[in-house]
Design a protein around this motif. Structure first.
Motif, PDB file in Angstrom:
ATOM      1  N   VAL A  57      -5.634  51.271 -41.085  1.00 19.42           N
ATOM      2  CA  VAL A  57      -5.933  51.140 -39.661  1.00 19.42           C
ATOM      3  C   VAL A  57      -5.745  49.699 -39.204  1.00 19.42           C
ATOM      4  N   ALA A  58      -6.172  48.745 -40.030  1.00 20.94           N
ATOM      5  CA  ALA A  58      -6.018  47.336 -39.664  1.00 20.94           C
ATOM      6  C   ALA A  58      -4.544  46.966 -39.525  1.00 20.94           C
ATOM      7  N   ARG A  59      -3.739  47.433 -40.443  1.00 22.48           N
ATOM      8  CA  ARG A  59      -2.305  47.125 -40.408  1.00 22.48           C
ATOM      9  C   ARG A  59      -1.639  47.777 -39.194  1.00 22.48           C
ATOM     10  N   LYS A  60      -1.973  49.041 -38.945  1.00 22.43           N
ATOM     11  CA  LYS A  60      -1.353  49.733 -37.816  1.00 22.43           C
ATOM     12  C   LYS A  60      -1.855  49.164 -36.496  1.00 22.43           C
ATOM     13  N   GLY A  61      -3.124  48.759 -36.452  1.00 20.78           N
ATOM     14  CA  GLY A  61      -3.668  48.174 -35.245  1.00 20.78           C
ATOM     15  C   GLY A  61      -3.040  46.836 -34.918  1.00 20.78           C
ATOM     16  N   ALA A  62      -2.692  46.079 -35.954  1.00 24.77           N
ATOM     17  CA  ALA A  62      -2.022  44.801 -35.736  1.00 24.77           C
ATOM     18  C   ALA A  62      -0.620  45.013 -35.170  1.00 24.77           C
ATOM     19  N   GLU A  63       0.024  46.101 -35.585  1.00 23.06           N
ATOM     20  CA  GLU A  63       1.364  46.411 -35.091  1.00 23.06           C
ATOM     21  C   GLU A  63       1.328  46.993 -33.682  1.00 23.06           C
ATOM     22  N   PRO A  68      -1.751  47.469 -30.906  1.00 23.29           N
ATOM     23  CA  PRO A  68      -3.161  47.430 -30.483  1.00 23.29           C
ATOM     24  C   PRO A  68      -3.607  48.673 -29.727  1.00 23.29           C
ATOM     25  N   ASP A  69      -2.690  49.372 -29.077  1.00 19.46           N
ATOM     26  CA  ASP A  69      -3.056  50.586 -28.352  1.00 19.46           C
ATOM     27  C   ASP A  69      -3.499  51.709 -29.293  1.00 19.46           C
ATOM     28  N   PHE A  70      -3.225  51.538 -30.578  1.00 21.78           N
ATOM     29  CA  PHE A  70      -3.654  52.517 -31.578  1.00 21.78           C
ATOM     30  C   PHE A  70      -5.170  52.528 -31.727  1.00 21.78           C
ATOM     31  N   LEU A  71      -5.819  51.402 -31.424  1.00 25.77           N
ATOM     32  CA  LEU A  71      -7.260  51.258 -31.636  1.00 25.77           C
ATOM     33  C   LEU A  71      -8.009  51.762 -30.414  1.00 25.77           C
ATOM     34  N   THR A  72      -8.242  53.066 -30.384  1.00 27.41           N
ATOM     35  CA  THR A  72      -8.770  53.724 -29.188  1.00 27.41           C
ATOM     36  C   THR A  72     -10.262  54.013 -29.248  1.00 27.41           C
ATOM     37  N   THR A  73     -10.923  53.799 -30.406  1.00 29.24           N
ATOM     38  CA  THR A  73     -12.332  54.142 -30.533  1.00 29.24           C
ATOM     39  C   THR A  73     -13.089  53.012 -31.207  1.00 29.24           C
ATOM     40  N   ASP A  74     -14.429  53.084 -31.124  1.00 31.48           N
ATOM     41  CA  ASP A  74     -15.261  52.084 -31.799  1.00 31.48           C
ATOM     42  C   ASP A  74     -15.024  52.100 -33.295  1.00 31.48           C
ATOM     43  N   ALA A  75     -14.842  53.285 -33.862  1.00 31.69           N
ATOM     44  CA  ALA A  75     -14.637  53.395 -35.304  1.00 31.69           C
ATOM     45  C   ALA A  75     -13.336  52.731 -35.732  1.00 31.69           C
ATOM     46  N   LEU A  76     -12.272  52.986 -34.987  1.00 28.04           N
ATOM     47  CA  LEU A  76     -10.983  52.395 -35.343  1.00 28.04           C
ATOM     48  C   LEU A  76     -11.015  50.885 -35.160  1.00 28.04           C
ATOM     49  N   ASN A  77     -11.693  50.399 -34.130  1.00 27.19           N
ATOM     50  CA  ASN A  77     -11.810  48.962 -33.930  1.00 27.19           C
ATOM     51  C   ASN A  77     -12.636  48.320 -35.036  1.00 27.19           C
ATOM     52  N   ALA A  78     -13.696  48.987 -35.475  1.00 23.69           N
ATOM     53  CA  ALA A  78     -14.501  48.455 -36.573  1.00 23.69           C
ATOM     54  C   ALA A  78     -13.689  48.411 -37.856  1.00 23.69           C
ATOM     55  N   ALA A  79     -12.909  49.461 -38.113  1.00 19.52           N
ATOM     56  CA  ALA A  79     -12.067  49.491 -39.306  1.00 19.52           C
ATOM     57  C   ALA A  79     -11.035  48.377 -39.262  1.00 19.52           C
ATOM     58  N   GLU A 102     -18.528  61.258 -37.580  1.00 20.01           N
ATOM     59  CA  GLU A 102     -17.432  61.411 -36.622  1.00 20.01           C
ATOM     60  C   GLU A 102     -16.492  60.201 -36.684  1.00 20.01           C
ATOM     61  N   GLY A 103     -17.076  59.003 -36.800  1.00 26.17           N
ATOM     62  CA  GLY A 103     -16.256  57.809 -36.879  1.00 26.17           C
ATOM     63  C   GLY A 103     -15.453  57.735 -38.152  1.00 26.17           C
ATOM     64  N   LEU A 104     -16.093  58.108 -39.261  1.00 27.23           N
ATOM     65  CA  LEU A 104     -15.373  58.098 -40.538  1.00 27.23           C
ATOM     66  C   LEU A 104     -14.220  59.096 -40.515  1.00 27.23           C
ATOM     67  N   LEU A 105     -14.452  60.248 -39.883  1.00 25.24           N
ATOM     68  CA  LEU A 105     -13.382  61.243 -39.785  1.00 25.24           C
ATOM     69  C   LEU A 105     -12.222  60.705 -38.948  1.00 25.24           C
ATOM     70  N   GLU A 106     -12.523  59.894 -37.939  1.00 25.77           N
ATOM     71  CA  GLU A 106     -11.456  59.289 -37.150  1.00 25.77           C
ATOM     72  C   GLU A 106     -10.583  58.387 -38.012  1.00 25.77           C
ATOM     73  N   VAL A 107     -11.211  57.621 -38.895  1.00 21.73           N
ATOM     74  CA  VAL A 107     -10.453  56.743 -39.790  1.00 21.73           C
ATOM     75  C   VAL A 107      -9.644  57.565 -40.782  1.00 21.73           C
ATOM     76  N   VAL A 108     -10.238  58.638 -41.298  1.00 18.91           N
ATOM     77  CA  VAL A 108      -9.519  59.505 -42.235  1.00 18.91           C
ATOM     78  C   VAL A 108      -8.307  60.119 -41.553  1.00 18.91           C
ATOM     79  N   ASN A 109      -8.495  60.663 -40.364  1.00 19.80           N
ATOM     80  CA  ASN A 109      -7.374  61.281 -39.656  1.00 19.80           C
ATOM     81  C   ASN A 109      -6.289  60.260 -39.341  1.00 19.80           C
ATOM     82  N   ALA A 110      -6.707  59.063 -38.931  1.00 18.84           N
ATOM     83  CA  ALA A 110      -5.725  58.039 -38.562  1.00 18.84           C
ATOM     84  C   ALA A 110      -4.897  57.583 -39.749  1.00 18.84           C
ATOM     85  N   SER A 111      -5.499  57.569 -40.937  1.00 20.16           N
ATOM     86  CA  SER A 111      -4.824  57.021 -42.115  1.00 20.16           C
ATOM     87  C   SER A 111      -4.263  58.073 -43.060  1.00 20.16           C
TER      88      SER A 111
END
Length: 328
Positions: A87-93, A95-106, A120-129
């Motif tokens: 998530v950190a790598r994709k968010g750096a590429e 920034p619009d990818f980081l749409t939730t508090d969970a993704l921003n924290a990751a 719910e937040g952990l599932l967001e990270v799992v789905n994203a990655s």
């Protein structure tokens, strides 16, 4: 990743000789304690045709949890660290990818804030990655991560943080005709990416949790895709169910480290004939970590309370293991 030559150095490959027929110590990284003696006595009895505890080879099945049993699991499960790094790598590429508090924290590497977002937040990270890609693409990403990522405490690659005593135990069991399986709460495709190189356990003998999946023909290529959403959690009561449906036989040997493994050990040791349950108790804060009842990862309470009366071996990492890591 571990190469085949390194696997040979670590004794992971089958030798073609029975360990009981060798003068060499089958478990050299284990201290000469009761734990080591009990393991060897069980394996010798189960594999000796002249023993009253002999078990035919087809029934010599051993199952192992992965996180905290075969490799480390602190400060959080390594698979979650993979997801955070993704998530950190994709968010750096983007920034619009980081749409939730969970993704921003990751993306910020703030594990505490991520955990505060709950399931719910952990599932967001799992789905994203883990989702919206083919199995092959996902596993290639896992292997690339393992080649570069380092553990925050030890500075080791994550695939170097395998437990040498458990690698020896896997090898010893296979030398004595046991089939070894991983049965873990970790993601099945995540573990299958490295299990054969790390443990000499082929993908078809790895059982784990899974997200949803689908089949499509993409540009003429038949493809299995990883989709958002959880399909199966291989933990607690799920472990005996997964073993029965995937292996079709009750194991005679089971090893875990947390109360998430309790039902797997309970079901394994409830069968007829010789049975062995093993719990790795993390007691070594100097070489690894010390944790059990109050841990946020790998909590172990019921196993400590009930395991000894059930005849299970509680392995004290600090006392029973002479070394922890393969590089020691």
């Amino acid at each position: 990743m571990f190469t085949r030559s390194l696997c040979l150095v670590l004794g992971l490959a089958a030798t073609g000789l029975s360990a009981t027929g060798l003068s060499a110590d089958p478990l050299p990284s284990w201290n000469d304690t009761d734990a080591k003696s009990r393991i060897i006595d069980f394996v010798v009895g189960a594999s000796d045709p002249d023993s009253e505890d002999f078990v035919v080879q087809a029934d010599r099945i051993a199952v192992f949890d992965n996180d905290g049993t075969l490799w480390a699991e602190q400060p959080v499960y390594f698979q979650l660290l993979y997801g955070i790094d993704f998530v950190a790598r994709k968010g750096a590429e983007d920034p619009d990818f980081l749409t939730t508090d969970a993704l921003n924290a990751a993306a910020a590497g703030d594990i505490e804030a991520l955990m505060a977002t709950g399931e719910e937040g952990l599932l967001e990270v799992v789905n994203a990655s883990h989702a919206d890609m083919s199995v092959e693409t996902f596993q290639a990403g896992v292997l690339t991560w393992l080649d570069t990522a380092k553990h925050p405490k030890t500075g080791k690659r994550y695939d170097e943080m395998l437990y040498q005593p458990m690698l020896e135990l896997l090898r010893y069991l296979r030398d004595e005709g046991f089939a070894t399986y991983i049965v873990s709460g970790g993601g099945i495709h995540f573990m299958r990416a490295f299990a054969e190189d790390a443990y000499n356990i082929p993908p078809q003998q790895v059982i784990g949790s899974s997200i949803k999946s689908s089949y499509e023909v993409i540009d003429g290529t038949p493809t299995v895709l990883k989709d958002p959403g959880i399909a199966f959690i291989d933990d607690k009561e799920g472990k005996p169910i997964a073993i029965e449906t995937r292996i079709g036989k009750r194991p005679i040997f089971a090893a875990g480290n947390s109360d998430g493994d309790f039902q797997m050990l309970e079901w394994t040791t409830a069968g007829e004939g010789p049975r062995f349950g093993l719990i790795v108790h993390h007691t070594d804060a100097t070489r690894e970590y010390a944790y059990d009842r109050d841990s946020h990862i790998g909590q172990l309470a019921r196993g400590l309370d009930e395991g000894p009366d059930r005849g299970w071996l509680i392995v004290d990492m600090a006392e029973d293991w002479g070394t922890v890591w393969p590089s020691e």
